[in-house]
Design a protein around this motif. Structure first.
Motif, PDB file in Angstrom:
ATOM      1  N   UNK A   1      -6.904  17.347  -3.453  1.00  0.00           N
ATOM      2  CA  UNK A   1      -6.210  16.213  -4.093  1.00  0.00           C
ATOM      3  C   UNK A   1      -6.154  15.034  -3.124  1.00  0.00           C
ATOM      4  N   UNK A   2      -6.619  13.862  -3.550  1.00  0.00           N
ATOM      5  CA  UNK A   2      -6.604  12.687  -2.690  1.00  0.00           C
ATOM      6  C   UNK A   2      -5.198  12.107  -2.597  1.00  0.00           C
ATOM      7  N   UNK A   3      -4.862  11.615  -1.409  1.00  0.00           N
ATOM      8  CA  UNK A   3      -3.546  11.040  -1.185  1.00  0.00           C
ATOM      9  C   UNK A   3      -3.556   9.562  -1.541  1.00  0.00           C
ATOM     10  N   UNK A   4      -2.399   9.083  -2.047  1.00  0.00           N
ATOM     11  CA  UNK A   4      -2.292   7.666  -2.416  1.00  0.00           C
ATOM     12  C   UNK A   4      -2.369   6.786  -1.174  1.00  0.00           C
ATOM     13  N   UNK A   5      -3.012   5.648  -1.291  1.00  0.00           N
ATOM     14  CA  UNK A   5      -3.126   4.715  -0.178  1.00  0.00           C
ATOM     15  C   UNK A   5      -1.866   3.870  -0.019  1.00  0.00           C
ATOM     16  N   UNK A   6      -1.149   3.694  -1.117  1.00  0.00           N
ATOM     17  CA  UNK A   6       0.026   2.817  -1.098  1.00  0.00           C
ATOM     18  C   UNK A   6       1.291   3.603  -1.398  1.00  0.00           C
ATOM     19  N   UNK A   7       2.441   2.964  -1.136  1.00  0.00           N
ATOM     20  CA  UNK A   7       3.733   3.581  -1.413  1.00  0.00           C
ATOM     21  C   UNK A   7       4.501   2.742  -2.425  1.00  0.00           C
ATOM     22  N   UNK A   8       5.499   3.350  -3.057  1.00  0.00           N
ATOM     23  CA  UNK A   8       6.340   2.618  -4.002  1.00  0.00           C
ATOM     24  C   UNK A   8       7.089   1.493  -3.295  1.00  0.00           C
ATOM     25  N   UNK A   9       7.500   1.739  -2.051  1.00  0.00           N
ATOM     26  CA  UNK A   9       8.238   0.728  -1.315  1.00  0.00           C
ATOM     27  C   UNK A   9       7.381  -0.517  -1.095  1.00  0.00           C
ATOM     28  N   UNK A  10       6.110  -0.331  -0.803  1.00  0.00           N
ATOM     29  CA  UNK A  10       5.224  -1.483  -0.623  1.00  0.00           C
ATOM     30  C   UNK A  10       5.134  -2.307  -1.906  1.00  0.00           C
ATOM     31  N   UNK A  11       5.000  -1.630  -3.038  1.00  0.00           N
ATOM     32  CA  UNK A  11       4.898  -2.350  -4.313  1.00  0.00           C
ATOM     33  C   UNK A  11       6.215  -3.035  -4.664  1.00  0.00           C
ATOM     34  N   UNK A  43      -0.306  -4.720   5.325  1.00  0.00           N
ATOM     35  CA  UNK A  43      -0.819  -3.346   5.399  1.00  0.00           C
ATOM     36  C   UNK A  43      -1.313  -2.878   4.037  1.00  0.00           C
ATOM     37  N   UNK A  44      -0.564  -3.196   2.969  1.00  0.00           N
ATOM     38  CA  UNK A  44      -0.966  -2.796   1.616  1.00  0.00           C
ATOM     39  C   UNK A  44      -2.298  -3.442   1.248  1.00  0.00           C
ATOM     40  N   UNK A  45      -2.446  -4.721   1.554  1.00  0.00           N
ATOM     41  CA  UNK A  45      -3.694  -5.419   1.234  1.00  0.00           C
ATOM     42  C   UNK A  45      -4.869  -4.822   2.003  1.00  0.00           C
ATOM     43  N   UNK A  46      -4.615  -4.449   3.258  1.00  0.00           N
ATOM     44  CA  UNK A  46      -5.666  -3.834   4.064  1.00  0.00           C
ATOM     45  C   UNK A  46      -6.050  -2.471   3.491  1.00  0.00           C
ATOM     46  N   UNK A  47      -5.043  -1.689   3.071  1.00  0.00           N
ATOM     47  CA  UNK A  47      -5.305  -0.355   2.514  1.00  0.00           C
ATOM     48  C   UNK A  47      -6.108  -0.444   1.217  1.00  0.00           C
ATOM     49  N   UNK A  65      -6.459 -10.817  -8.837  1.00  0.00           N
ATOM     50  CA  UNK A  65      -6.411  -9.347  -8.740  1.00  0.00           C
ATOM     51  C   UNK A  65      -4.970  -8.869  -8.554  1.00  0.00           C
ATOM     52  N   UNK A  66      -4.214  -9.644  -7.772  1.00  0.00           N
ATOM     53  CA  UNK A  66      -2.819  -9.282  -7.527  1.00  0.00           C
ATOM     54  C   UNK A  66      -1.984  -9.296  -8.783  1.00  0.00           C
ATOM     55  N   UNK A  67      -2.268 -10.245  -9.670  1.00  0.00           N
ATOM     56  CA  UNK A  67      -1.521 -10.328 -10.931  1.00  0.00           C
ATOM     57  C   UNK A  67      -1.726  -9.078 -11.780  1.00  0.00           C
ATOM     58  N   UNK A  68      -2.981  -8.597 -11.836  1.00  0.00           N
ATOM     59  CA  UNK A  68      -3.280  -7.385 -12.613  1.00  0.00           C
ATOM     60  C   UNK A  68      -2.571  -6.176 -12.011  1.00  0.00           C
ATOM     61  N   UNK A  69      -2.673  -6.035 -10.693  1.00  0.00           N
ATOM     62  CA  UNK A  69      -2.087  -4.866 -10.035  1.00  0.00           C
ATOM     63  C   UNK A  69      -0.560  -4.903 -10.053  1.00  0.00           C
ATOM     64  N   UNK A  70       0.006  -6.097  -9.912  1.00  0.00           N
ATOM     65  CA  UNK A  70       1.466  -6.196  -9.942  1.00  0.00           C
ATOM     66  C   UNK A  70       2.016  -5.766 -11.288  1.00  0.00           C
ATOM     67  N   UNK A  71       1.320  -6.172 -12.352  1.00  0.00           N
ATOM     68  CA  UNK A  71       1.767  -5.799 -13.698  1.00  0.00           C
ATOM     69  C   UNK A  71       1.782  -4.281 -13.858  1.00  0.00           C
ATOM     70  N   UNK A  72       0.744  -3.631 -13.373  1.00  0.00           N
ATOM     71  CA  UNK A  72       0.694  -2.170 -13.444  1.00  0.00           C
ATOM     72  C   UNK A  72       1.741  -1.526 -12.534  1.00  0.00           C
ATOM     73  N   UNK A  73       1.991  -2.163 -11.397  1.00  0.00           N
ATOM     74  CA  UNK A  73       2.955  -1.589 -10.448  1.00  0.00           C
ATOM     75  C   UNK A  73       4.367  -1.594 -11.019  1.00  0.00           C
TER      76      UNK A  73
END
Length: 295
Positions: A1-11, A43-47, A65-73
């Protein structure tokens, strides 16, 4: 199982930067240093390998791209918050689900008013309303299959709180032969015509709602089906007043006058099948249903 690159706190930090208009404002709202927020977003952007925000002047703006991802987050963080709230509710004994048995002669609009008042305080509790008739309601009560029940005659051993009277009208189509009579002298005249009755929802019962001396009967599941049949100038039926009020006012149906029994009433009651195991959500909804009848 692959690990998530980001965390909820970052979002959550990215959301705060956008919502409050910049890193400084978000840092103040989150009670964190501005440098820690800058580091988390960088760090999130780099990941992720993409830019979510770009700073112009003193304000941070979302990239496309950030707008799309933020909406999903936002969906993701909201789901986690709801999951955590559910865990808290369960720990406090708050029920995730409630089931109500409603005798179909009880006005649904009145129940909806109580449920509407319950909704803002429900903590996400899911509600199921079962439409029931006669023994079908009592079976659910006796088998503890519902959390609350509204019924006419509660089973023995169960305490009931009276709510209201259910009134019934004897009705038919205005062109039906019975409608041509000023007064129906006795039930023998009724017995010569087709009667529409409502089937008991009990598993083993063969009972039906209504006076049952007519030789010809059609049995249906609910009063709305009965009303549709009456509208075709077929048969007569004892109907709850609130269901035929509009049709009587507009002369689509007519009220029959049976000597000695033109109108009937029954008391509807609220029953809690297992008071010892009643949870806080059920208690709240019980209070709100009772409140509807204290006005």
């Amino acid at each position: 199982m692959s690990r998530a690159k980001s965390t909820l706190e970052q979002w959550r930090i990215v959301q705060a930067v956008v919502d409050f208009g910049g890193y400084a404002q978000a840092a103040e709202q989150l009670n964190k240093s501005q440098s820690s927020l800058n580091h988390a977003v960088a760090k999130l952007q780099h990941q992720l390998g993409i830019n979510l925000l770009e700073v112009r002047g003193r304000k941070a703006y979302l990239t496309e791209q950030g707008e799309v991802l933020l909406r999903r987050s936002r969906h993701l963080t909201q789901s986690v918050e709801e999951l955590e709230q559910l865990a808290t509710n369960l720990g406090q004994g708050w029920e995730p689900n409630l089931t109500i048995a409603r005798e179909i002669v009880y006005p649904i609009d009145t129940l909806v008013e109580a449920l509407n008042a319950f909704l803002p305080q429900s903590r996400g509790t899911r509600v199921t309303v079962l439409d029931t008739v006669l023994n079908g309601t009592n079976e659910l009560i006796q088998n503890n299959q519902v959390d609350l029940a509204i019924c006419a005659t509660p089973p023995k051993g169960h305490i009931a709180e009276p709510l209201c009277d259910a009134e019934f009208e004897l009705v038919c189509h205005p062109e039906h032969p019975l409608a041509q009579l000023d007064v129906i002298e006795d039930d023998k005249q009724l017995a010569q015509h087709l009667q529409i009755v409502i089937k008991d929802t009990g598993g083993k019962s063969t009972n039906e709602i209504g006076w049952l001396k007519a030789e010809q009967r059609w049995t249906v599941s609910n009063f709305h089906e009965a009303k549709a049949i009456l509208a075709k100038n077929i048969g007569f039926c004892w109907m709850p007043s609130f269901i035929v009020e509009h049709e009587l006012m507009n002369k689509q149906l007519t009220r029959l006058h049976l000597r000695g029994s033109s109108q009937r009433k029954t008391i509807l009651n609220l029953v809690i099948p297992n008071r010892d195991q009643q949870g806080p959500a059920s208690k709240l909804l019980e209070e709100l249903i009772l409140k509807q009848h204290a006005k």
